[in-house]
Design an enzyme around this catalytic site. Structure first.
Site, PDB file in Angstrom:
ATOM      1  N   GLN A   1     -12.791  76.325  25.817  1.00  0.00           N
ATOM      2  CA  GLN A   1     -12.692  77.289  27.027  1.00  0.00           C
ATOM      3  C   GLN A   1     -14.082  77.329  27.460  1.00  0.00           C
ATOM      4  O   GLN A   1     -15.138  77.303  26.760  1.00  0.00           O
ATOM      5  CB  GLN A   1     -12.180  78.631  26.358  1.00  0.00           C
ATOM      6  CG  GLN A   1     -12.304  79.544  27.535  1.00  0.00           C
ATOM      7  CD  GLN A   1     -11.086  79.322  28.445  1.00  0.00           C
ATOM      8  OE1 GLN A   1     -10.079  79.087  28.121  1.00  0.00           O
ATOM      9  NE2 GLN A   1     -11.482  79.349  29.611  1.00  0.00           N
TER      10      GLN A   1
ATOM     11  N   ASP B   1      -6.271  69.618  28.399  1.00  0.00           N
ATOM     12  CA  ASP B   1      -6.981  70.125  29.889  1.00  0.00           C
ATOM     13  C   ASP B   1      -7.191  68.619  30.695  1.00  0.00           C
ATOM     14  O   ASP B   1      -7.544  68.882  31.857  1.00  0.00           O
ATOM     15  CB  ASP B   1      -8.151  70.599  29.435  1.00  0.00           C
ATOM     16  CG  ASP B   1      -8.106  71.976  29.667  1.00  0.00           C
ATOM     17  OD1 ASP B   1      -7.153  72.832  30.378  1.00  0.00           O
ATOM     18  OD2 ASP B   1      -9.184  72.801  29.190  1.00  0.00           O
TER      19      ASP B   1
ATOM     20  N   LYS C   1      -3.583  82.714  27.490  1.00  0.00           N
ATOM     21  CA  LYS C   1      -2.926  81.382  27.010  1.00  0.00           C
ATOM     22  C   LYS C   1      -2.192  81.770  25.565  1.00  0.00           C
ATOM     23  O   LYS C   1      -1.049  81.320  25.714  1.00  0.00           O
ATOM     24  CB  LYS C   1      -4.259  80.509  26.636  1.00  0.00           C
ATOM     25  CG  LYS C   1      -4.686  80.073  28.116  1.00  0.00           C
ATOM     26  CD  LYS C   1      -6.063  79.114  27.748  1.00  0.00           C
ATOM     27  CE  LYS C   1      -6.512  78.897  29.350  1.00  0.00           C
ATOM     28  NZ  LYS C   1      -7.754  78.257  29.268  1.00  0.00           N
TER      29      LYS C   1
END
Ligand code: NAD
Length: 283
Positions: free
Chosen positions: A95, A118, A51
């Site tokens: 994460q 997200d 990322k």
């Protein structure tokens, strides 16, 4: 049969984002993503590194917050709240996985819905269900982008999604429904699965079992999307679909690797740019 080359769609998406970010920077706006990682999960470290690389390529600033394994829930929430308040940060990503003693759902709920790139916050999930503009979970969003790029019309199609996880199967089904497909969601308790998949114009496989979808489960001319990322005994990446055999029957299919996988990060970046624009009243 035509291959749905997610890798190419992802590349195009990143190139377009790069231009958009340049324009934003000319206006003095610097998109920034904050990524929180708790503990030392080795797969997560690779994901976060990837990322960061893509952020770098596109020109999005990237802040990494590495918290130790023994972090307390309050400490995690405190960091999230601090990042929510920080005007220089446009997107926040936690994460997963995080250590089991922490409540990940509470953490996701604490991320400001405006920075939830997200698409995991209940408000954003709810908006997706209501068909409102929102941040969509990156993998299903990436699948939708592939359909769009290949001009695949979903209206009235029988779509079967195998898998009902909160990050892939459920939002995938909702996205397809929002485009007027007739959607069936199958899962581990589904009976006569292949009877259902054989009716499908579109199959999305998000199961996590290599070669689970075999050619006898697929109708002639169907469109098959393989979300699965599994490693075989030699460490090679395999999808959830028996690609070599299924490809002989279908009209379109995504390969693994090079299909859905590269789309996920590209759509995360799309969400960061969108969040930045919304926060700056440009959308
Ligand atoms: P998950 O384990 O959370 O969910 C798997 C789903 O498959 C469950 O809903 C379960 O009911 C269903 N399932 C299991 N066995 C089944 C069976 N025998 N018949 C029918 N359904 C069955 O997994 P997930 O997070 O949704 O991920 C699914 C796959 O997609 C994994 O391989 C994962 O690595 C991959 N993935 C890829 C990306 C990407 O970027 N391309 C992103 C997320 C997940």
């Amino acid at each position: 049969m035509e291959l749905l080359k997610g890798k190419e769609v992802a590349k195009k998406t990143r190139e377009n984002l790069k231009k958009e970010v340049l324009t934003l920077k000319e206006e003095g706006i610097n998109p920034k993503l904050a990524v929180i990682m708790v503990g030392n999960d080795s797969a997560s470290q690779i994901y976060v590194r990837n990322k960061s690389k893509v952020c770098n390529e596109i020109g999005i600033e990237f802040d990494e917050y590495l918290l130790p394994e023994e972090t307390k829930q309050e400490e995690l929430l405190e960091l999230i709240k601090k990042l929510n308040e920080d005007k220089a940060i446009n997107g926040i990503l936690l994460q997963s996985p995080i250590p089991k003693n922490l409540d990940i759902n509470e953490a996701f709920r604490t991320i400001s819905p405006e920075k939830d790139v997200d698409g995991f916050h209940p408000i954003n999930v709810g908006k997706l269900v209501l068909g409102q503009d929102t941040f969509i979970s990156c993998t299903p969003y990436g699948v939708m982008k592939i359909f769009e790029d290949y001009n695949i019309n979903l209206e009235g199609k029988n779509a079967v999604v195998i898998g009902r996880s909160n990050i892939v199967g459920k939002p995938m089904s909702q996205c397809l429904l929002n485009k007027n497909a007739t959607v069936t969601i199958c899962h581990s308790k589904t009976k006569n699965l292949s009877e259902i998949t054989k009716q499908a114009d579109i199959i999305v496989a998000a199961i996590g079992k290599p070669c689970f979808v075999t050619e006898d489960m697929v109708k002639e001319g169907a469109i098959v999307i393989d979300v699965g990322i599994n490693r075989d005994s030699e460490g090679k990446i395999k999808g959830d679909v028996d690609f070599e055999k299924v490809k002989e029957k279908v009209s379109y299919i995504t390969p693994v690797p090079g299909g859905v996988g590269p789309m996920t990060i590209a759509m995360l970046m799309t969400n960061v740019v969108k969040a930045t624009k919304k926060q700056n009243k440009l959308l």
